[in-house]
Motif scaffolding. Structure first.
Motif, PDB file in Angstrom:
ATOM      1  N   MET A 112       0.849  -1.193   0.000  1.00 57.29           N
ATOM      2  CA  MET A 112       0.000   0.000   0.000  1.00 57.29           C
ATOM      3  C   MET A 112       0.880   1.236   0.000  1.00 57.29           C
ATOM      4  O   MET A 112       2.037   1.198   0.437  1.00 57.29           O
ATOM      5  N   SER A 113       0.318   2.334  -0.467  1.00 59.86           N
ATOM      6  CA  SER A 113       1.102   3.563  -0.572  1.00 59.86           C
ATOM      7  C   SER A 113       1.440   4.151   0.785  1.00 59.86           C
ATOM      8  O   SER A 113       2.439   4.842   0.939  1.00 59.86           O
ATOM      9  N   GLY A 114       0.597   3.863   1.792  1.00 58.87           N
ATOM     10  CA  GLY A 114       0.825   4.392   3.126  1.00 58.87           C
ATOM     11  C   GLY A 114       0.117   5.718   3.362  1.00 58.87           C
ATOM     12  O   GLY A 114      -0.390   6.353   2.424  1.00 58.87           O
ATOM     13  N   LEU A 115       0.100   6.135   4.624  1.00 54.11           N
ATOM     14  CA  LEU A 115      -0.555   7.384   5.013  1.00 54.11           C
ATOM     15  C   LEU A 115       0.188   8.001   6.186  1.00 54.11           C
ATOM     16  O   LEU A 115       0.309   7.378   7.239  1.00 54.11           O
ATOM     17  N   PRO A 116       0.707   9.239   6.030  1.00 54.97           N
ATOM     18  CA  PRO A 116       1.391   9.905   7.145  1.00 54.97           C
ATOM     19  C   PRO A 116       0.387  10.550   8.100  1.00 54.97           C
ATOM     20  O   PRO A 116      -0.829  10.528   7.897  1.00 54.97           O
ATOM     21  N   GLY A 117       0.954  11.164   9.141  1.00 58.33           N
ATOM     22  CA  GLY A 117       0.155  12.061   9.958  1.00 58.33           C
ATOM     23  C   GLY A 117      -0.125  13.338   9.178  1.00 58.33           C
ATOM     24  O   GLY A 117       0.336  13.516   8.052  1.00 58.33           O
ATOM     25  N   GLY A 118      -0.876  14.233   9.794  1.00 60.07           N
ATOM     26  CA  GLY A 118      -1.289  15.433   9.080  1.00 60.07           C
ATOM     27  C   GLY A 118      -0.362  16.621   9.234  1.00 60.07           C
ATOM     28  O   GLY A 118      -0.558  17.652   8.570  1.00 60.07           O
ATOM     29  N   GLU A 119       0.652  16.504  10.106  1.00 61.67           N
ATOM     30  CA  GLU A 119       1.553  17.636  10.355  1.00 61.67           C
ATOM     31  C   GLU A 119       2.799  17.116  11.062  1.00 61.67           C
ATOM     32  O   GLU A 119       2.787  16.007  11.611  1.00 61.67           O
ATOM     33  N   GLY A 121       5.338  16.099  13.749  1.00 73.48           N
ATOM     34  CA  GLY A 121       5.129  15.739  15.144  1.00 73.48           C
ATOM     35  C   GLY A 121       3.885  14.917  15.398  1.00 73.48           C
ATOM     36  O   GLY A 121       3.630  14.515  16.542  1.00 73.48           O
ATOM     37  N   ALA A 122       3.103  14.633  14.363  1.00 71.51           N
ATOM     38  CA  ALA A 122       1.892  13.844  14.531  1.00 71.51           C
ATOM     39  C   ALA A 122       2.240  12.425  14.960  1.00 71.51           C
ATOM     40  O   ALA A 122       3.308  11.906  14.642  1.00 71.51           O
ATOM     41  N   THR A 123       1.319  11.788  15.684  1.00 70.88           N
ATOM     42  CA  THR A 123       1.519  10.400  16.096  1.00 70.88           C
ATOM     43  C   THR A 123       0.445   9.469  15.529  1.00 70.88           C
ATOM     44  O   THR A 123       0.539   8.255  15.685  1.00 70.88           O
ATOM     45  N   VAL A 124      -0.576  10.035  14.902  1.00 68.17           N
ATOM     46  CA  VAL A 124      -1.624   9.234  14.279  1.00 68.17           C
ATOM     47  C   VAL A 124      -1.781   9.678  12.830  1.00 68.17           C
ATOM     48  O   VAL A 124      -1.433  10.804  12.457  1.00 68.17           O
ATOM     49  N   THR A 125      -2.323   8.776  12.009  1.00 70.10           N
ATOM     50  CA  THR A 125      -2.523   9.089  10.602  1.00 70.10           C
ATOM     51  C   THR A 125      -3.715  10.022  10.421  1.00 70.10           C
ATOM     52  O   THR A 125      -4.550  10.176  11.319  1.00 70.10           O
ATOM     53  N   ASN A 126      -3.804  10.629   9.256  1.00 71.44           N
ATOM     54  CA  ASN A 126      -4.877  11.583   8.973  1.00 71.44           C
ATOM     55  C   ASN A 126      -5.300  11.391   7.519  1.00 71.44           C
ATOM     56  O   ASN A 126      -4.589  11.805   6.604  1.00 71.44           O
ATOM     57  N   TRP A 127      -6.451  10.748   7.318  1.00 76.34           N
ATOM     58  CA  TRP A 127      -6.945  10.478   5.965  1.00 76.34           C
ATOM     59  C   TRP A 127      -7.934  11.557   5.551  1.00 76.34           C
ATOM     60  O   TRP A 127      -9.041  11.622   6.068  1.00 76.34           O
ATOM     61  N   VAL A 128      -7.526  12.409   4.638  1.00 74.06           N
ATOM     62  CA  VAL A 128      -8.396  13.470   4.126  1.00 74.06           C
ATOM     63  C   VAL A 128      -9.219  12.890   2.972  1.00 74.06           C
ATOM     64  O   VAL A 128      -8.667  12.501   1.947  1.00 74.06           O
ATOM     65  N   VAL A 129     -10.531  12.838   3.147  1.00 77.93           N
ATOM     66  CA  VAL A 129     -11.391  12.257   2.111  1.00 77.93           C
ATOM     67  C   VAL A 129     -12.185  13.312   1.346  1.00 77.93           C
ATOM     68  O   VAL A 129     -12.776  13.008   0.316  1.00 77.93           O
ATOM     69  N   ASN A 130     -12.202  14.549   1.836  1.00 75.98           N
ATOM     70  CA  ASN A 130     -12.969  15.588   1.150  1.00 75.98           C
ATOM     71  C   ASN A 130     -12.335  16.939   1.479  1.00 75.98           C
ATOM     72  O   ASN A 130     -12.725  17.603   2.447  1.00 75.98           O
ATOM     73  N   ALA A 131     -11.358  17.316   0.673  1.00 70.80           N
ATOM     74  CA  ALA A 131     -10.539  18.501   0.983  1.00 70.80           C
ATOM     75  C   ALA A 131     -11.219  19.783   0.513  1.00 70.80           C
ATOM     76  O   ALA A 131     -10.698  20.522  -0.320  1.00 70.80           O
ATOM     77  N   TRP A 132     -12.358  20.089   1.103  1.00 66.82           N
ATOM     78  CA  TRP A 132     -13.100  21.285   0.669  1.00 66.82           C
ATOM     79  C   TRP A 132     -12.529  22.561   1.273  1.00 66.82           C
ATOM     80  O   TRP A 132     -12.777  23.655   0.769  1.00 66.82           O
ATOM     81  N   ASN A 133     -11.720  22.433   2.357  1.00 64.84           N
ATOM     82  CA  ASN A 133     -11.170  23.641   2.987  1.00 64.84           C
ATOM     83  C   ASN A 133      -9.655  23.705   2.794  1.00 64.84           C
ATOM     84  O   ASN A 133      -9.001  22.693   2.573  1.00 64.84           O
ATOM     85  N   SER A 134      -9.122  24.902   2.897  1.00 66.82           N
ATOM     86  CA  SER A 134      -7.700  25.099   2.600  1.00 66.82           C
ATOM     87  C   SER A 134      -6.796  24.344   3.564  1.00 66.82           C
ATOM     88  O   SER A 134      -5.723  23.873   3.182  1.00 66.82           O
ATOM     89  N   ALA A 135      -7.215  24.192   4.831  1.00 65.91           N
ATOM     90  CA  ALA A 135      -6.392  23.477   5.802  1.00 65.91           C
ATOM     91  C   ALA A 135      -6.213  22.018   5.391  1.00 65.91           C
ATOM     92  O   ALA A 135      -5.144  21.430   5.590  1.00 65.91           O
ATOM     93  N   ALA A 136      -7.266  21.434   4.814  1.00 62.04           N
ATOM     94  CA  ALA A 136      -7.166  20.042   4.368  1.00 62.04           C
ATOM     95  C   ALA A 136      -6.160  19.919   3.229  1.00 62.04           C
ATOM     96  O   ALA A 136      -5.411  18.940   3.155  1.00 62.04           O
ATOM     97  N   LEU A 137      -6.132  20.894   2.342  1.00 62.31           N
ATOM     98  CA  LEU A 137      -5.142  20.871   1.259  1.00 62.31           C
ATOM     99  C   LEU A 137      -3.730  21.055   1.805  1.00 62.31           C
ATOM    100  O   LEU A 137      -2.772  20.500   1.259  1.00 62.31           O
ATOM    101  N   ASP A 138      -3.592  21.830   2.891  1.00 64.54           N
ATOM    102  CA  ASP A 138      -2.281  21.956   3.540  1.00 64.54           C
ATOM    103  C   ASP A 138      -1.814  20.600   4.056  1.00 64.54           C
ATOM    104  O   ASP A 138      -0.632  20.244   3.912  1.00 64.54           O
ATOM    105  N   VAL A 139      -2.742  19.855   4.657  1.00 66.61           N
ATOM    106  CA  VAL A 139      -2.411  18.518   5.141  1.00 66.61           C
ATOM    107  C   VAL A 139      -1.962  17.632   3.981  1.00 66.61           C
ATOM    108  O   VAL A 139      -0.941  16.941   4.060  1.00 66.61           O
TER     109      VAL A 139
END
Length: 339
Positions: A112-119, A121-139
């Motif tokens: 699998m391609s894998g999934l990082p955290g969102g920023e 220092g993160a310790t958990v993954t962050n799956w963005v499924v609907n990047a309607w806001n700018s913060a999601a695109l930053d992630v």
């Protein structure tokens, strides 16, 4: 086509017995798990095989006379996980699997391609499924930077070993649809990273696996035969992204995914379920699926992945194998009509 089984469902028995099961199904290939989320149960001598020709030859000798050959290696996991005990381990498992594939005369590794955290220092993954806001695109920008670096390096390793790495388009991964595949290739310039076309994850996303095959063409390196049944009444109420999973307790039978992460219990009133071939889409559909794959590569490896919890291990494989063989026979007949 070359038809086989992904061996995870047969981890309950030794490799020779698993090979007999597959041969009795009338199939000829076994895709062997070599790390990641699951242990390399059927390759206990992996460390030795990587350095010893004798150990390699002894392992390959197990297959002699069985009618079943190795049909790729599988190392599904999350090599980009922010926790080192998961991400670093799964990344190394992929690299070891690439080296092992070359040692065994194989040229396919599924992962699998894998999934990082969102920023940072993160310790958990962050799956963005609907990047309607700018913060999601930053992630996503942050995650794609990590993914591109890893897969650019891994592509070079794969090329050096004559191995193609096939990514399953799986949820909770940075690459889970056709647009993501093209983006990864564009960012990395990869020549030895492509796709394992598992139709099941496309079905529930309301994608058409046949159309995806036509779109990706030579980027498809391997395929998985697994079906999905959409439970329309539940899907109408909860949608396909329903999160009604139950956390399993330590005293229950549960699957470790690395570190202190575990698979959860599937929703009771699920919007969709993994099912054996034919229980979601009929033989005619799977014939056209194989036809599309055949147009890409007539010798493509297509391996059954059994995750239908309503059927036993062998029963589920028998159901799926019959549908897959019937579809392959129908395809062959259509390609070679009797005059």
């Amino acid at each position: 086509m070359k038809l086989g089984v992904y061996n995870a469902i047969l981890h309950d028995r030794p490799l020779p017995e698993a090979l007999k099961v597959i041969a009795d199904l009338g199939l000829t290939g076994i895709e062997i798990n070599t790390g990641g989320f699951l242990p390399a149960t059927h390759v206990p001598t992996m460390d030795d095989i990587l350095v010893s020709d004798t150990a390699r030859d002894d392992f390959l000798g197990i297959f002699e006379g069985t009618g079943v050959t190795i049909a790729g290696l599988n190392c599904n996991g999350n090599p980009l996980h922010p926790k080192p005990e998961i991400g670093d381990k799964h990344a190394e498992d992929i690299r070891r699997s690439i080296r092992l594939a070359q040692r065994l005369g194989q040229n396919r590794v599924v992962t699998m391609s894998g999934l990082p955290g969102g920023e940072p220092g993160a310790t958990v993954t962050n799956w963005v499924v609907n990047a309607w806001n700018s913060a999601a695109l930053d992630v996503l920008d942050y995650q794609w930077g990590i993914a591109a670096d890893f897969w650019r390096e891994t592509d070079r390793l794969a090329a050096d070993h004559g191995v193609k790495v096939a990514l399953e388009l799986h949820p909770q991964n940075i690459v889970f649809n056709t647009a993501d595949v093209h983006k990864l290739i564009d960012l990395t310039g990869a020549t030895h990273v492509g796709v394992e076309l598992d139709a099941s994850h496309l079905f529930w996303q309301q994608m058409d696996p046949v159309a995806v095959v036509r779109e990706l063409g030579p980027l498809i390196f391997q395929a998985a035969a697994k079906d999905v049944r959409v439970n329309t009444a539940n899907a109408a109420l909860y949608g396909v992204l329903d999160n009604s999973f139950r956390r399993l307790t330590p005293d229950e039978n549960r699957t470790n995914l690395g570190g202190d992460e575990w698979a959860n219990e599937w929703p009771k009133n699920s919007a969709w379920d993994f099912v054996a071939l034919g229980r979601g889409h009929d033989t005619a559909y799977w014939t056209e699926f194989l036809r599309a794959l055949h147009d890409v590569d007539p010798n493509l490896l297509v391996n059954i992945e059994h995750e239908d919890t309503s059927l036993g291990r062998i029963e589920g494989l028998q159901v799926a194998a019959q549908v897959l063989k019937d579809a392959d026979a129908a395809l062959t007949e259509s390609l070679n009509p009797i005059a």
